[in-house]
Motif scaffolding. Structure first.
Motif, PDB file in Angstrom:
ATOM      1  N   GLY A 147       2.185   1.107  -1.255  1.00 62.81           N
ATOM      2  CA  GLY A 147       2.110   1.154   0.192  1.00 62.81           C
ATOM      3  C   GLY A 147       0.689   0.877   0.630  1.00 62.81           C
ATOM      4  O   GLY A 147       0.129  -0.181   0.323  1.00 62.81           O
ATOM      5  N   ASN A 148       0.092   1.819   1.319  1.00 58.58           N
ATOM      6  CA  ASN A 148      -1.287   1.625   1.762  1.00 58.58           C
ATOM      7  C   ASN A 148      -2.240   2.606   1.093  1.00 58.58           C
ATOM      8  O   ASN A 148      -3.343   2.822   1.558  1.00 58.58           O
ATOM      9  CB  ASN A 148      -1.382   1.751   3.282  1.00 58.58           C
ATOM     10  CG  ASN A 148      -0.985   3.137   3.763  1.00 58.58           C
ATOM     11  OD1 ASN A 148      -0.560   3.971   2.986  1.00 58.58           O
ATOM     12  ND2 ASN A 148      -1.128   3.379   5.058  1.00 58.58           N
ATOM     13  N   GLN A 149      -1.798   3.204   0.011  1.00 58.99           N
ATOM     14  CA  GLN A 149      -2.594   4.228  -0.650  1.00 58.99           C
ATOM     15  C   GLN A 149      -2.945   3.812  -2.070  1.00 58.99           C
ATOM     16  O   GLN A 149      -2.070   3.490  -2.867  1.00 58.99           O
ATOM     17  CB  GLN A 149      -1.839   5.554  -0.683  1.00 58.99           C
ATOM     18  CG  GLN A 149      -2.602   6.677  -1.361  1.00 58.99           C
ATOM     19  CD  GLN A 149      -1.871   8.000  -1.285  1.00 58.99           C
ATOM     20  OE1 GLN A 149      -0.924   8.149  -0.512  1.00 58.99           O
ATOM     21  NE2 GLN A 149      -2.297   8.963  -2.071  1.00 58.99           N
ATOM     22  N   PHE A 150      -4.273   3.820  -2.342  1.00 59.75           N
ATOM     23  CA  PHE A 150      -4.727   3.579  -3.694  1.00 59.75           C
ATOM     24  C   PHE A 150      -4.776   4.894  -4.464  1.00 59.75           C
ATOM     25  O   PHE A 150      -5.199   5.927  -3.938  1.00 59.75           O
ATOM     26  CB  PHE A 150      -6.134   2.965  -3.688  1.00 59.75           C
ATOM     27  CG  PHE A 150      -6.152   1.486  -3.413  1.00 59.75           C
ATOM     28  CD1 PHE A 150      -6.566   1.005  -2.188  1.00 59.75           C
ATOM     29  CD2 PHE A 150      -5.764   0.578  -4.381  1.00 59.75           C
ATOM     30  CE1 PHE A 150      -6.587  -0.355  -1.931  1.00 59.75           C
ATOM     31  CE2 PHE A 150      -5.779  -0.789  -4.133  1.00 59.75           C
ATOM     32  CZ  PHE A 150      -6.196  -1.249  -2.903  1.00 59.75           C
TER      33      PHE A 150
END
Lengths: 114, 110
Positions: free
Chosen positions: B95-98
Motif C-alpha cells: 500500500g503506502n507503508q514501507f
C-alpha cells in the motif's frame, strides 16, 4: 530543486510536554510520510498525508497527530511525551500517493525526551 | 513482529571486496523492495529498488537479487569502497507503508 527540509534538527523536551516537528516536502511532491527511527532500528511508519488528508497510519497512538498544508508541507505533533518517544523523526515526500517512485527522506529531527 | 528480517547486523569488508546483505519477508502482498543507504546524521537515501516480477537489477556496483519463491532478496555491493561505509536498510512496500529491516552497519576497510 530542493530536497526535504526538516526543522528543528535537534530538540530536547521533558516528559509530558508537547512537541511540533516540521517538514517541507521536495518540490513537486504532494505526499508526505512520517517515520520514527529509534536508535539502532529501522524507520517505523507513523502516518502519511496526501492532499491534506491522513492517508494511512501505522501502529502509533492518537497522541501522534499531523497536518499537511496546501503547499504540501507538514507537521508532526506529539502530545504527552514519553521517554520512549526519544528517536529520530524522519519526514519523507514522494510524487505519487503510493510512493513506488521512492521516497526522498529529510535528515530528520532528533528528539530527546528527558 | 518484524515484517522484514535483515542480516547481518554488521559487516566488515576489505576495500575491493563484495558486500552482501540479506533480507527475508513473509507478506506476499509486498510489491516493491527498495534498499536505502544512511550515513550518520542523515536520512536514508534510496540506493536501488526492485519489483517482484524481476529476479535481478543492477545499477553500477549495486545489484539486487530477488527470489520470489523463497521470499528473500539481497544487496550485493561489488568492489566495495571506504565511502560505502554506512548503514543499509532493506524495505518492503505494501500500500503506502514501507516496512524496514533493522539495518546493517557496513564498514569497508582501506
Amino acid at each position: 530543486e530542493t530536497g526535504v527540509t526538516q526543522s528543528p534538527t535537534h530538540l530536547i523536551k521533558t516528559r509530558g510536554q508537547q512537541v511540533t516537528l516540521r517538514c517541507s516536502s521536495q518540490s513537486g511532491h504532494n505526499t508526505v510520510s512520517w517515520y520514527q527511527q529509534a536508535l539502532g532500528q529501522g524507520p517505523q511508519f507513523i502516518f502519511q498525508y496526501y492532499r491534506e488528508e491522513e492517508n494511512g497510519r501505522g501502529n502509533f497512538p492518537p497522541r501522534f497527530s499531523g497536518l499537511q498544508f496546501p503547499n504540501y508541507s507538514s507537521e508532526l505533533n506529539v502530545n504527552a511525551l514519553e521517554l520512549d518517544d526519544s528517536a529520530l523523526y524522519l519526514c519523507a515526500s514522494s510524487d505519487e500517493q503510493g510512493g513506488r517512485g521512492g521516497y526522498t527522506f529529510g535528515s530528520g529531527t532528533r528528539l530527546t525526551v528527558v | 513482529q518484524q515484517q522484514v528480517k535483515q542480516s547481518p547486523q554488521s559487516l566488515i569488508v576489505q576495500k575491493g571486496g563484495i558486500s552482501i546483505i540479506n533480507c527475508a519477508y513473509e507478506n506476499t502482498a509486498f510489491d516493491y523492495f527498495p534498499w536505502y543507504q544512511q550515513f550518520p546524521g542523515k536520512g536514508p537515501a534510496l540506493l536501488i529498488a526492485i519489483r517482484p516480477d524481476v529476479s535481478e537489477k543492477k545499477e553500477g556496483r549495486f545489484t539486487i537479487s530477488f527470489n520470489k519463491s523463497a521470499k528473500q532478496f539481497s544487496l550485493h555491493i561489488m568492489d566495495s569502497q571506504p565511502g560505502d561505509s554506512a548503514t543499509y536498510f532493506c524495505a518492503a512496500l505494501q500500500g503506502n507503508q514501507f516496512y524496514f529491516g533493522t539495518g546493517t552497519s557496513l564498514t569497508v576497510i582501506p
